[in-house]
Design a protein around this motif. Structure first.
Motif, PDB file in Angstrom:
ATOM      1  N   PHE A  40       0.743  -1.210   0.090  1.00  0.00           N
ATOM      2  CA  PHE A  40       0.175   0.079  -0.013  1.00  0.00           C
ATOM      3  C   PHE A  40       0.836   1.170  -0.169  1.00  0.00           C
ATOM      4  CE2 PHE A  40      -2.345  -3.250   2.263  1.00  0.00           C
ATOM      5  CZ  PHE A  40      -3.506  -3.228   1.699  1.00  0.00           C
ATOM      6  N   ALA A  41       1.931   1.293   0.800  1.00  0.00           N
ATOM      7  CA  ALA A  41       2.800   2.559   1.017  1.00  0.00           C
ATOM      8  C   ALA A  41       3.365   2.644  -0.152  1.00  0.00           C
ATOM      9  CB  ALA A  41       3.774   2.233   2.431  1.00  0.00           C
ATOM     10  N   LEU A  42       4.059   1.628  -0.817  1.00  0.00           N
ATOM     11  CA  LEU A  42       4.744   1.842  -2.258  1.00  0.00           C
ATOM     12  C   LEU A  42       3.722   2.474  -3.293  1.00  0.00           C
ATOM     13  CD1 LEU A  42       6.869  -1.350  -1.975  1.00  0.00           C
ATOM     14  CD2 LEU A  42       7.783   1.050  -1.731  1.00  0.00           C
ATOM     15  N   LEU A  43       2.578   1.876  -3.183  1.00  0.00           N
ATOM     16  CA  LEU A  43       1.645   2.199  -4.320  1.00  0.00           C
ATOM     17  C   LEU A  43       1.236   3.614  -3.953  1.00  0.00           C
ATOM     18  CD1 LEU A  43      -0.308   1.855  -6.860  1.00  0.00           C
ATOM     19  CD2 LEU A  43      -2.039   1.115  -5.141  1.00  0.00           C
ATOM     20  N   ILE A  44       0.960   4.188  -3.007  1.00  0.00           N
ATOM     21  CA  ILE A  44       0.546   5.451  -2.382  1.00  0.00           C
ATOM     22  C   ILE A  44       1.710   6.499  -2.850  1.00  0.00           C
ATOM     23  CG2 ILE A  44      -0.005   7.243  -0.813  1.00  0.00           C
ATOM     24  CD1 ILE A  44      -1.384   4.959   0.688  1.00  0.00           C
ATOM     25  N   ALA A 100      -3.685   7.789 -12.370  1.00  0.00           N
ATOM     26  CA  ALA A 100      -4.773   7.156 -11.739  1.00  0.00           C
ATOM     27  C   ALA A 100      -4.853   5.614 -12.748  1.00  0.00           C
ATOM     28  CB  ALA A 100      -5.948   7.607 -12.213  1.00  0.00           C
ATOM     29  N   ALA A 101      -4.591   5.878 -14.093  1.00  0.00           N
ATOM     30  CA  ALA A 101      -4.306   4.641 -14.791  1.00  0.00           C
ATOM     31  C   ALA A 101      -3.242   3.751 -14.323  1.00  0.00           C
ATOM     32  CB  ALA A 101      -4.106   4.741 -16.435  1.00  0.00           C
ATOM     33  N   ILE A 102      -2.139   4.293 -13.997  1.00  0.00           N
ATOM     34  CA  ILE A 102      -1.002   3.396 -13.630  1.00  0.00           C
ATOM     35  C   ILE A 102      -1.336   2.859 -12.340  1.00  0.00           C
ATOM     36  CG2 ILE A 102       1.123   3.697 -12.493  1.00  0.00           C
ATOM     37  CD1 ILE A 102       1.747   6.078 -14.562  1.00  0.00           C
ATOM     38  N   GLY A 103      -2.076   3.670 -11.254  1.00  0.00           N
ATOM     39  CA  GLY A 103      -2.754   2.957 -10.100  1.00  0.00           C
ATOM     40  C   GLY A 103      -3.644   2.045 -10.341  1.00  0.00           C
ATOM     41  N   VAL A 104      -4.453   1.961 -11.189  1.00  0.00           N
ATOM     42  CA  VAL A 104      -5.572   0.862 -11.388  1.00  0.00           C
ATOM     43  C   VAL A 104      -4.784  -0.604 -11.751  1.00  0.00           C
ATOM     44  CG1 VAL A 104      -7.079   0.087 -13.040  1.00  0.00           C
ATOM     45  CG2 VAL A 104      -7.449   2.186 -11.996  1.00  0.00           C
TER      46      VAL A 104
END
Length: 446
Positions: free
Chosen positions: A239-243, A261-265
């Motif tokens: 989670f931390a790395l993603l944020i 947002a696209a990268i996040g998805v």
């Protein structure tokens, strides 16, 4: 007829339609169409379709369905359970620690979903039954979840901040940066209230016990080793790395909010599929359908609210309102107080998305004329919207929790949640007197 009177008529039409109970998007659509017909004339009917199209023809809005999808992917997995367990391991020995861990889990989950109801639902399903089993009262358990869920619209990525940025023509990256520190501070303030509330309940229980009355069971505390704590922390590392990755690409200008947002998805899908393994094929289909439903409703509200805002701007309502306040020579803090009270009342009846899109074009000229920073005001406005999520009659988070724990009376959920409205009001006062708390991060990064 004055422009302010015309604006008042549009407001009355909207409120009358809201009170019928029809979906907000449809009420706004009728209000927008009536506004065009009444004040621009039937001959301008074709402008309605053009304004709806123009309001949605914005690449920045693509971030909304993508962030909604990202949040729903997390919400459908076991991610919320991992976050709650990590918070419990570190906070279990503090009075009210389990409720605090719910707030902490909500804070991190909110940073991933950008949705308050989604945060309250995901964490609530795990945390409320666990707190009930450990002896926590329904008020403390549900209040902590309802309040923690409100952080979903403040901590980036936030759909509300995206919409404010588009409506106010402000940098979404700066707004995201401005929401981080206030979100953390409010989460700490929530935890402080949890400690106070649990202390008061414990004292009340001891007095009842001394008098021979019935008392609630003692809150059970589990013990965790340091190995357990660091082991649970390791589970939150993805989670931390993603944020961190999403925020870095935004703040360094590597990608736009929509691209981030696209990268996040994509990254969330990989995390859920490979690490948490929380979605079957059927569940994935449900997530996609739910995301489509939520995104469509948000964009419909955005489009029709934008039409209303365009008509109001054409009528010069924002400019005349700013001029009227300036002529009245009111202290700027009095005006800010009145604005917050109006937003609070609107939050009793309307979701944050519709309030942000409808009121920002009206309030922004006034805010700028008083010398307030538009980025700062976006955060203040969003915190105000948080209050509406835990106050009736709309109070989305209250009803989300009621659906999770149907055996708990809505009155108990409401009593447990209302003190957090005071905490949020205190946060607005704090950030009003010390605006640099909000502004120093975006100023440092930009």
């Amino acid at each position: 007829m004055s422009s302010l009177a015309q604006g008042g008529i549009i407001g009355l039409i909207a409120m009358a339609l809201f009170m019928t109970g029809m979906p907000i998007a449809f009420a706004l659509a009728i209000t927008a169409l009536a506004s065009v017909m009444l004040f621009l004339g039937p001959s301008q009917f074709d402008l309605f379709g053009k304004m709806v199209f123009d309001s949605l023809n914005d690449f920045g809005l693509l971030a909304i369905p993508l962030f909604v999808l990202m949040g729903n992917l997390f919400g459908g997995s076991q991610a919320s359970k991992q976050l709650f367990e990590a918070g419990e391991a570190w906070l279990s020995r503090i009075r009210g620690g389990l409720a605090m861990s719910s707030v902490a889990a909500s804070t991190l989950f909110a940073a991933l979903t950008g949705s308050s109801p989604a945060t309250a639902a995901a964490i609530g399903r795990v945390a409320v039954p666990e707190m009930a089993a450990r002896g926590y009262s329904a008020r403390i358990a549900t209040g902590a979840i309802a309040a923690g869920g409100t952080l979903g619209i403040l901590i980036p990525p936030s759909v509300t901040l995206i919409l404010y940025g588009i409506a106010a023509e402000q940098s979404i990256g700066q707004l995201f940066a401005a929401g981080v520190v206030p979100g953390i501070i409010i989460a700490i303030m929530f935890c402080i209230w949890v400690y106070i509330a649990q202390t008061l309940e414990d004292r009340s229980a001891r007095r009842a016990d001394a008098l021979g009355g019935r008392t609630a069971p003692a809150v059970e505390q589990r013990r965790y080793t340091w190995a357990d704590r660091f082991g649970s922390l390791a589970k939150t590392l993805p989670f931390a790395l993603l944020i961190t990755m999403i925020l870095i690409v935004l703040y360094r200008g590597i990608a736009t909010p929509s691209e981030a947002a696209a990268i996040g998805v994509i990254l969330v899908f990989v995390l859920v599929a490979l690490i948490y393994r929380g979605l079957t094929g059927r569940q994935l289909l449900d997530v996609l359908l739910e995301s489509t439903n939520q995104s469509t409703m948000i964009l419909m509200i955005t489009a029709f609210s934008a039409v209303i805002a365009t008509v109001l701007s054409y009528l010069r309502v924002p400019q005349d309102l700013a001029a009227a306040v300036s002529d009245a020579d009111l202290n700027k803090w009095v005006v800010l107080l009145l604005i917050n009270l109006i937003l609070l009342v609107m939050g009793f009846f309307l979701p944050p998305v519709s309030i942000i899109v409808m009121t920002t074009p009206i309030l922004l000229p006034l805010i700028l004329s008083l010398g307030f920073d538009p980025i700062w005001f976006g955060i203040i406005m969003t915190i105000n919207m948080e209050m509406g999520l835990i106050t009736p009659p709309v109070g989305l988070n209250l009803y989300v929790l009621k659906g999770i724990v149907p055996h708990v009376p809505l009155k108990e959920i409401l009593i447990g949640s209302l003190p957090y409205v005071g905490v949020l009001a205190l946060a607005i006062v704090l950030f009003s007197f010390f605006p640099d708390i909000i502004l120093f991060v975006p100023q440092m990064l930009y």
